[in-house]
Design a protein around this motif. Structure first.
Motif, short mmCIF file in Angstrom:
data_model
loop_
_atom_site.label_atom_id
_atom_site.label_comp_id
_atom_site.label_asym_id
_atom_site.label_seq_id
_atom_site.Cartn_x
_atom_site.Cartn_y
_atom_site.Cartn_z
N ALA A 234 0.80 -1.12 -0.10
CA ALA A 234 0.01 -0.05 0.06
C ALA A 234 0.74 1.15 -0.11
O ALA A 234 1.97 1.26 0.36
N HIS B 128 -3.18 3.92 -2.40
CA HIS B 128 -3.28 2.82 -3.46
C HIS B 128 -2.90 1.70 -2.57
O HIS B 128 -2.01 1.33 -1.79
N TYR B 129 -3.96 0.49 -2.91
CA TYR B 129 -3.50 -0.89 -2.32
C TYR B 129 -3.28 -2.01 -3.51
O TYR B 129 -3.84 -1.74 -4.35
N LYS C 188 -6.59 -5.27 -0.75
CA LYS C 188 -7.96 -4.59 -0.88
C LYS C 188 -9.09 -5.15 0.25
O LYS C 188 -9.37 -6.25 0.11
N THR D 288 -5.43 -1.11 5.69
CA THR D 288 -5.94 0.23 5.62
C THR D 288 -4.77 0.93 6.09
O THR D 288 -4.08 0.66 7.11
N LEU E 223 -0.28 0.92 9.10
CA LEU E 223 -0.95 -0.02 8.36
C LEU E 223 -1.71 -1.18 9.23
O LEU E 223 -1.21 -1.87 9.69
#
Length: 118
Positions: free
Chosen positions: A49, A58-59, A64, A68, A80
């Motif tokens: 990420a 962006h992941y 996904k 997060t 994270l």
């Protein structure tokens, strides 16, 4: 220069959660874009990420909906949050200063081990 220090790794069971932290410091760090990467045994390092200074995120497809990335610029820290972990998430996790890399400075943390095992 930039110094990065990861923390928060550990041993968890499948389905559990962990939160990793990346503390940044140094003269070149100005709330730079940061990426989280991971490297599993026998595999190449892969991106997980990224988050820019403005908060664009962006992941990787593999994380996904489960991971997060966020940042607290007052603490110079990028997080994270990892939920619903599985064995495929077992790896050493690294943070990397993307902005510094564009400027020719290859700044990585030392890594933090995440192991997911029943």
């Amino acid at each position: 220069q930039v110094q990065l220090e990861e923390s928060g790794g550990g041993l968890v069971k499948p389905g559990e959660s962990l939160r990793l932290s990346c503390l940044a410091s140094g003269s070149m760090y100005r709330n730079n874009a940061i990426g989280w990467y991971r490297q599993a045994p026998g595999k190449q390092r892969e991106i997980v990420a990224t988050i820019t200074r403005s908060g664009s995120i962006h992941y990787a497809d593999s994380v996904k909906g489960r991971f997060t990335i966020s940042r607290d610029d007052a603490k110079s820290t990028v997080y994270l949050q990892m939920n619903n972990l599985g064995s495929n998430d077992t790896a050493v996790y690294y943070c990397h200063d993307l902005t510094a890399s564009i400027l020719g400075v290859d700044a990585w943390g030392q890594g933090t081990q995440v192991t997911v095992s029943a």
